[in-house]
Design a protein around this motif. Structure first.
Motif, PDB file in Angstrom:
ATOM      1  N   LYS A  12      -8.398  31.372   1.269  1.00 57.13           N
ATOM      2  CA  LYS A  12      -9.060  30.450   2.410  1.00 57.13           C
ATOM      3  C   LYS A  12      -9.044  29.004   1.949  1.00 57.13           C
ATOM      4  O   LYS A  12      -8.849  28.024   2.695  1.00 57.13           O
ATOM      5  N   HIS A  13      -9.404  28.958   0.632  1.00 59.37           N
ATOM      6  CA  HIS A  13      -9.532  27.413   0.050  1.00 59.37           C
ATOM      7  C   HIS A  13      -7.949  26.884   0.271  1.00 59.37           C
ATOM      8  O   HIS A  13      -8.054  25.868   0.714  1.00 59.37           O
ATOM      9  N   LEU A  16      -7.258  26.024   3.923  1.00 60.35           N
ATOM     10  CA  LEU A  16      -7.800  24.736   4.362  1.00 60.35           C
ATOM     11  C   LEU A  16      -7.231  23.399   4.109  1.00 60.35           C
ATOM     12  O   LEU A  16      -7.090  22.790   4.526  1.00 60.35           O
ATOM     13  N   GLU A  36     -14.544  17.717   8.787  1.00 60.48           N
ATOM     14  CA  GLU A  36     -14.933  19.257   8.881  1.00 60.48           C
ATOM     15  C   GLU A  36     -14.152  20.229   7.918  1.00 60.48           C
ATOM     16  O   GLU A  36     -14.882  20.967   7.298  1.00 60.48           O
ATOM     17  N   LEU A  37     -12.980  20.117   8.014  1.00 66.74           N
ATOM     18  CA  LEU A  37     -12.121  21.060   6.949  1.00 66.74           C
ATOM     19  C   LEU A  37     -12.292  20.722   5.671  1.00 66.74           C
ATOM     20  O   LEU A  37     -12.559  21.540   4.911  1.00 66.74           O
ATOM     21  N   LYS A  38     -12.838  19.253   5.347  1.00 61.64           N
ATOM     22  CA  LYS A  38     -12.911  18.941   3.855  1.00 61.64           C
ATOM     23  C   LYS A  38     -14.388  19.678   3.511  1.00 61.64           C
ATOM     24  O   LYS A  38     -14.687  20.087   2.510  1.00 61.64           O
ATOM     25  N   LYS A  39     -15.259  19.435   4.593  1.00 58.36           N
ATOM     26  CA  LYS A  39     -16.666  20.283   4.152  1.00 58.36           C
ATOM     27  C   LYS A  39     -16.645  21.704   4.213  1.00 58.36           C
ATOM     28  O   LYS A  39     -17.266  22.152   3.182  1.00 58.36           O
ATOM     29  N   GLN A  40     -15.746  22.187   4.733  1.00 59.82           N
ATOM     30  CA  GLN A  40     -15.569  23.683   4.446  1.00 59.82           C
ATOM     31  C   GLN A  40     -14.882  24.121   3.266  1.00 59.82           C
ATOM     32  O   GLN A  40     -15.406  25.103   2.525  1.00 59.82           O
ATOM     33  N   LYS A  41     -13.881  23.323   2.995  1.00 61.23           N
ATOM     34  CA  LYS A  41     -13.172  23.220   1.574  1.00 61.23           C
ATOM     35  C   LYS A  41     -14.137  23.427   0.400  1.00 61.23           C
ATOM     36  O   LYS A  41     -14.297  23.902  -0.482  1.00 61.23           O
ATOM     37  N   ARG A  43     -17.445  23.822   0.613  1.00 59.68           N
ATOM     38  CA  ARG A  43     -18.478  24.844   0.636  1.00 59.68           C
ATOM     39  C   ARG A  43     -17.844  25.998  -0.253  1.00 59.68           C
ATOM     40  O   ARG A  43     -18.283  26.802  -1.031  1.00 59.68           O
ATOM     41  N   LEU A  44     -16.686  25.971   0.164  1.00 59.64           N
ATOM     42  CA  LEU A  44     -15.915  27.412  -0.645  1.00 59.64           C
ATOM     43  C   LEU A  44     -15.763  27.235  -2.043  1.00 59.64           C
ATOM     44  O   LEU A  44     -15.737  28.160  -2.645  1.00 59.64           O
ATOM     45  N   GLU A  47     -18.896  28.022  -3.567  1.00 57.13           N
ATOM     46  CA  GLU A  47     -19.006  29.562  -3.529  1.00 57.13           C
ATOM     47  C   GLU A  47     -18.244  29.985  -4.861  1.00 57.13           C
ATOM     48  O   GLU A  47     -18.629  31.058  -5.399  1.00 57.13           O
TER      49      GLU A  47
END
Length: 52
Positions: A12-13, A16, A36-41, A43-44, A47
């Motif tokens: 997923k990373h 993104l 937003e994509l960078k924030k999701q990346k 977070r991943l 994790e």
């Protein structure tokens, strides 16, 4: 099972990352979408780091 989860997160990373690059290369990139994509990346990434 843990390894499969980490592998899925890493996939997923990478996905993104590809989406960020694709959006950045457009003639008129959507900076809000990129942010937003960078924030999701991020977070991943966090994790993934906590799963190791």
């Amino acid at each position: 099972m843990q390894t499969a989860h980490i592998t899925a997160l890493e996939a997923k990373h990478a996905s993104l990352d590809q989406r960020i690059v694709a959006e950045s290369q457009r003639p008129m990139p959507d900076t809000v979408a990129i942010a937003e994509l960078k924030k999701q990346k991020l977070r991943l990434k966090e994790e993934i780091a906590s799963a190791h």
